[in-house]
Design a protein around this motif. Structure first.
Motif, PDB file in Angstrom:
ATOM      1  N   GLU A 289       0.849  -1.197   0.000  1.00  0.00           N
ATOM      2  CA  GLU A 289       0.000   0.000   0.000  1.00  0.00           C
ATOM      3  C   GLU A 289       0.881   1.242   0.000  1.00  0.00           C
ATOM      4  O   GLU A 289       1.760   1.384   0.843  1.00  0.00           O
ATOM      5  CB  GLU A 289      -0.903   0.012   1.238  1.00  0.00           C
TER       6      GLU A 289
ATOM      7  N   GLU B 127      -3.078   2.874   9.838  1.00  0.00           N
ATOM      8  CA  GLU B 127      -3.033   2.693   8.383  1.00  0.00           C
ATOM      9  C   GLU B 127      -3.174   1.221   8.020  1.00  0.00           C
ATOM     10  O   GLU B 127      -3.893   0.867   7.073  1.00  0.00           O
ATOM     11  CB  GLU B 127      -1.731   3.252   7.814  1.00  0.00           C
TER      12      GLU B 127
ATOM     13  N   SER C  75      -6.217  -0.403   5.892  1.00  0.00           N
ATOM     14  CA  SER C  75      -5.984  -1.241   4.708  1.00  0.00           C
ATOM     15  C   SER C  75      -6.673  -2.592   4.856  1.00  0.00           C
ATOM     16  O   SER C  75      -7.213  -3.132   3.878  1.00  0.00           O
ATOM     17  CB  SER C  75      -4.485  -1.431   4.475  1.00  0.00           C
TER      18      SER C  75
END
Length: 136
Positions: A41, A82, A86
């Motif tokens: 990512e 994060e 994701s």
């Protein structure tokens, strides 16, 4: 080596049957797999790259262990959020590509969590920089 399918009353996740160091070893491997997936990512790569600079800098900038912990912890917290965001996005995308209000809500809330953790991180770092360089 293949394993027979579990009986109807047994959990299908083999991790649930492991104990001790064997479980710890497999859990560590799963966590490393998660970090590798996160590296796929772009946002996580950017945050991890920033962490390579910010984590050592937190030791220099912080005036005592509490400030160092806050500075470093805010960076690590951002990366954790994060990864969770994701994970939410991956789970929603697995369900299907069609638009759904609940899918949008879940993705938006994950994004909001990242934003809040980013604002917290920036606030902590700005405060430390202000205290160190502008306030004495």
């Amino acid at each position: 080596m293949s394993h027979p399918p579990p009986a109807p009353h047994e959990p299908t996740n083999a991790q649930k049957n492991r104990t001790g160091l064997h479980r710890l070893w497999h859990a560590t491997r799963y966590s490393l797999d998660g970090l590798r997936a996160g590296w796929g990512e772009a946002a996580f790569r950017q945050e991890a790259s920033a962490a390579l600079v910010l984590l050592p800098l937190s030791v220099w900038l912080g005036r005592g262990w509490t400030e160092v912990a806050l500075l470093a912890g805010s960076v690590v917290l951002l990366m954790v959020v994060e990864l969770l965001n994701s994970g939410i996005e991956a789970a929603i995308d697995r369900i299907g590509p069609e638009w759904h209000a609940l899918s949008k809500r879940a993705k938006d809330m994950g994004s909001a969590a990242v934003l809040l953790s980013l604002l917290l991180c920036v606030g902590i770092w700005a405060s430390a920089i202000y205290q160190r360089f502008l306030h004495g």
